[in-house]
Design a protein around this motif. Structure first.
Motif, PDB file in Angstrom:
ATOM      1  N   LYS A  14       0.814  -1.218   0.000  1.00  0.00           N
ATOM      2  CA  LYS A  14       0.000   0.000   0.000  1.00  0.00           C
ATOM      3  C   LYS A  14       0.843   1.262   0.000  1.00  0.00           C
ATOM      4  O   LYS A  14       0.483   2.256  -0.628  1.00  0.00           O
ATOM      5  CB  LYS A  14      -0.923   0.019   1.233  1.00  0.00           C
ATOM      6  N   GLY A  20      -7.283  10.409   6.279  1.00  0.00           N
ATOM      7  CA  GLY A  20      -6.867   9.859   4.999  1.00  0.00           C
ATOM      8  C   GLY A  20      -7.848  10.101   3.860  1.00  0.00           C
ATOM      9  O   GLY A  20      -7.451  10.584   2.784  1.00  0.00           O
ATOM     10  N   PRO A  21      -9.137   9.781   4.041  1.00  0.00           N
ATOM     11  CA  PRO A  21     -10.094  10.014   2.950  1.00  0.00           C
ATOM     12  C   PRO A  21     -10.191  11.476   2.528  1.00  0.00           C
ATOM     13  O   PRO A  21     -10.296  11.778   1.337  1.00  0.00           O
ATOM     14  CB  PRO A  21     -11.421   9.516   3.546  1.00  0.00           C
ATOM     15  N   GLU A  22     -10.138  12.407   3.487  1.00  0.00           N
ATOM     16  CA  GLU A  22     -10.205  13.823   3.124  1.00  0.00           C
ATOM     17  C   GLU A  22      -8.957  14.237   2.347  1.00  0.00           C
ATOM     18  O   GLU A  22      -9.034  15.000   1.377  1.00  0.00           O
ATOM     19  CB  GLU A  22     -10.340  14.694   4.391  1.00  0.00           C
ATOM     20  N   PHE A  37      -7.045  12.292   0.541  1.00  0.00           N
ATOM     21  CA  PHE A  37      -7.123  11.667  -0.781  1.00  0.00           C
ATOM     22  C   PHE A  37      -8.071  12.456  -1.683  1.00  0.00           C
ATOM     23  O   PHE A  37      -7.781  12.698  -2.872  1.00  0.00           O
ATOM     24  CB  PHE A  37      -7.579  10.213  -0.634  1.00  0.00           C
ATOM     25  N   ASP A  38      -9.175  12.890  -1.122  1.00  0.00           N
ATOM     26  CA  ASP A  38     -10.147  13.690  -1.863  1.00  0.00           C
ATOM     27  C   ASP A  38      -9.514  15.002  -2.340  1.00  0.00           C
ATOM     28  O   ASP A  38      -9.696  15.417  -3.493  1.00  0.00           O
ATOM     29  CB  ASP A  38     -11.359  13.972  -0.966  1.00  0.00           C
ATOM     30  N   ILE A  74      -7.243  14.238  -5.273  1.00  0.00           N
ATOM     31  CA  ILE A  74      -7.961  13.987  -6.528  1.00  0.00           C
ATOM     32  C   ILE A  74      -8.520  15.281  -7.110  1.00  0.00           C
ATOM     33  O   ILE A  74      -8.358  15.591  -8.282  1.00  0.00           O
ATOM     34  CB  ILE A  74      -9.121  12.996  -6.295  1.00  0.00           C
ATOM     35  N   ARG A  75      -9.202  16.039  -6.249  1.00  0.00           N
ATOM     36  CA  ARG A  75      -9.927  17.214  -6.758  1.00  0.00           C
ATOM     37  C   ARG A  75      -8.983  18.378  -7.062  1.00  0.00           C
ATOM     38  O   ARG A  75      -9.056  18.993  -8.121  1.00  0.00           O
ATOM     39  CB  ARG A  75     -10.952  17.698  -5.722  1.00  0.00           C
ATOM     40  N   ARG A  93      -5.996  18.803 -10.653  1.00  0.00           N
ATOM     41  CA  ARG A  93      -6.395  19.939 -11.497  1.00  0.00           C
ATOM     42  C   ARG A  93      -5.289  20.993 -11.534  1.00  0.00           C
ATOM     43  O   ARG A  93      -4.995  21.581 -12.580  1.00  0.00           O
ATOM     44  CB  ARG A  93      -7.692  20.553 -10.957  1.00  0.00           C
ATOM     45  N   PHE A 112       0.244   4.413  -2.951  1.00  0.00           N
ATOM     46  CA  PHE A 112      -1.168   4.327  -3.350  1.00  0.00           C
ATOM     47  C   PHE A 112      -1.618   5.655  -3.964  1.00  0.00           C
ATOM     48  O   PHE A 112      -2.217   5.700  -5.047  1.00  0.00           O
ATOM     49  CB  PHE A 112      -2.018   3.968  -2.131  1.00  0.00           C
ATOM     50  N   HIS A 130      -2.236   6.558  -8.025  1.00  0.00           N
ATOM     51  CA  HIS A 130      -3.547   7.033  -8.465  1.00  0.00           C
ATOM     52  C   HIS A 130      -3.409   8.345  -9.242  1.00  0.00           C
ATOM     53  O   HIS A 130      -4.016   8.514 -10.302  1.00  0.00           O
ATOM     54  CB  HIS A 130      -4.489   7.204  -7.267  1.00  0.00           C
ATOM     55  N   ARG A 181      -1.876   7.619 -12.757  1.00  0.00           N
ATOM     56  CA  ARG A 181      -2.831   7.075 -13.719  1.00  0.00           C
ATOM     57  C   ARG A 181      -3.838   8.147 -14.140  1.00  0.00           C
ATOM     58  O   ARG A 181      -4.208   8.260 -15.307  1.00  0.00           O
ATOM     59  CB  ARG A 181      -3.566   5.868 -13.123  1.00  0.00           C
ATOM     60  N   ARG A 182      -4.275   8.937 -13.153  1.00  0.00           N
ATOM     61  CA  ARG A 182      -5.266   9.973 -13.434  1.00  0.00           C
ATOM     62  C   ARG A 182      -4.716  11.007 -14.417  1.00  0.00           C
ATOM     63  O   ARG A 182      -5.436  11.506 -15.288  1.00  0.00           O
ATOM     64  CB  ARG A 182      -5.636  10.648 -12.113  1.00  0.00           C
TER      65      ARG A 182
END
Lengths: 336, 77
Positions: free
Chosen positions: A41, A227-229, A231-232, A235-236, A240, A267, A271, A274-275
């Motif tokens: 991971k 972690g989720p925040e 990661f968000d 991504i966002r 960009r 991890f 991501h 790839r994105r």
């Protein structure tokens, strides 16, 4: 004020403390985890750890001494010292003054801490370049150092698996156009969003850690990560930002030889890669033997690439930092 | 991606044997539905449907079906 002068990073050196934190040692007290899961991971096998009497200033000093030794650069010629850190030896005085004294830099040097972590290196490169290009200074010593295990030791297991200690030193100099062996600093862009502050935080690391407490009741500063925040956010916002940066720099992905992102964990990096449709061979991963070293991840990767003579004239790197704050930054570097 | 494909993809992401998950499966009953599991779900939603889901909304999902509905309602970037 512009002078036509160009700023370039000319040398990068690093220091890793001798202590090691292996995956096997981490899982001893956590039966739900395995060494293999951690490596799969995070991409990390080993992290470095300072000795008990080794602090952030020591990490920076050791890295800078290596830089002077490897480059032959005369320390008397340093005009300004930046220390990027979120683990200062103490809040007052600032740690860069300890580093100036430890390195015996001339007292005419300007010195300051930059309180940034994972986004700090591109920020500091931009500030150093601006000072050089404006004609105010010629040679900037840019140190990054974080004794992050001081915060991570008491954190939950997910955070413990990520962080290690390290220091780096970069020489940013005024160079003639086309000077060989240099990485000219180009477009720099930044971002800040304090609404994400609570998602990567050491709540008791400053004044809030002891106002209203007695010395004995003050809690040990501990790193907290949602972690989720995070990661968000990556991504966002970060993806960009990178896309906008490349567009502004008029760079296609294939025109960038090295994407050197903050080495958060495998991890997240994979991501993002790839994105952004970045080929693996252009995307630098430097995690396995050092982990996430906060302010030092990008220059550690650069030092590793430089030691392998990877940078060739005409090549381009894009450096991207992102993390606590939230804060993010990017810098273009063109090698000559 | 339809619902069955999502359930299969979630099984893979959470490293659960094929055929174990159903839309009714309660997330808290899964050992791998931890903080890393949530990240795997976020990555899945982003990669497969180009959808970003609010972390706070993931926190209130109870079942696999809830995750699927959240993904469907998510914001495309």
């Amino acid at each position: 004020m512009t002078t036509g002068r160009r700023a370039a990073l000319t040398h990068v050196a690093s220091y890793l403390p001798a202590g090691k934190i292996t995956n096997d040692s981490l899982v001893e007290n956590y039966p739900g985890w395995t060494s293999e899961k951690i490596e799969a991971k995070t991409g990390i096998r080993v992290r470095n750890r300072v000795a008990d009497d080794e602090f952030t200033s020591d990490l920076a000093i050791q890295a800078a001494e290596r830089l002077f030794e490897q480059s032959g650069f005369d320390r008397e010629q340093v005009d300004f010292l930046f220390l990027v850190t979120v683990t200062p030896d103490q809040i007052l005085p600032f740690t860069a003054s300890t580093v100036q004294n430890g390195l015996k830099l001339p007292t005419s040097v300007g010195a300051t801490d930059l309180s940034l972590a994972c986004s700090g290196y591109p920020y500091a490169l931009a500030m150093a370049a601006s000072m050089i290009e404006s004609g105010r200074v010629r040679n900037v010593l840019l140190c990054t150092a974080d004794r992050f295990t001081a915060y991570a030791d008491e954190a939950e297991m997910g955070s413990k698996t990520l962080f290690g200690d390290a220091g780096t030193a970069t020489l940013v100099q005024c160079v003639e156009p086309g000077a060989s062996g240099a990485g000219t600093i180009g477009l720099c862009r930044f971002g800040t969003d304090g609404s994400g502050a609570q998602h990567l935080i050491v709540p008791t690391s400053g004044i809030k850690g002891f106002v209203g407490h007695t010395t004995t009741s003050a809690s040990k500063p501990t790193f907290e990560m949602n972690g989720p925040e995070v990661f968000d956010f990556t991504i966002r916002t970060v993806s960009r930002f990178i896309a906008d940066f490349l567009a502004e720099a008029e760079l296609e992905v294939d025109a960038v030889d090295y994407f050197v992102f903050h080495q958060a964990n495998l991890f997240m990096l994979e991501h993002l890669r790839r994105r952004m449709k970045i080929p693996k061979e252009r995307f630098v991963i430097h995690l396995a033997e050092v982990g996430n070293t906060s302010s030092s991840t990008i220059p550690l990767a650069l030092a590793d690439l430089s030691a392998r003579n990877s940078f060739q004239p005409g090549q381009t790197a894009v450096l991207v930092g992102f993390g606590t704050g939230y804060s993010w930054s990017a810098t273009r570097v063109d090698f000559t | 991606m339809d619902r069955n494909q999502f359930v299969a993809a979630l099984e893979s992401a959470l490293q659960i044997d094929k055929g174990i998950l159903t839309p009714e499966t309660v997330l808290d009953s899964l050992e791998s539905w931890d903080s890393l599991g949530v990240l795997e779900f976020q990555a899945l939603a982003d990669e497969e449907l180009n959808v970003q889901v609010e972390p706070t909304e993931i926190g209130v999902c109870r079942t696999v079906e809830d995750l699927w509905k959240l993904m469907q309602a998510g914001e495309k970037s």
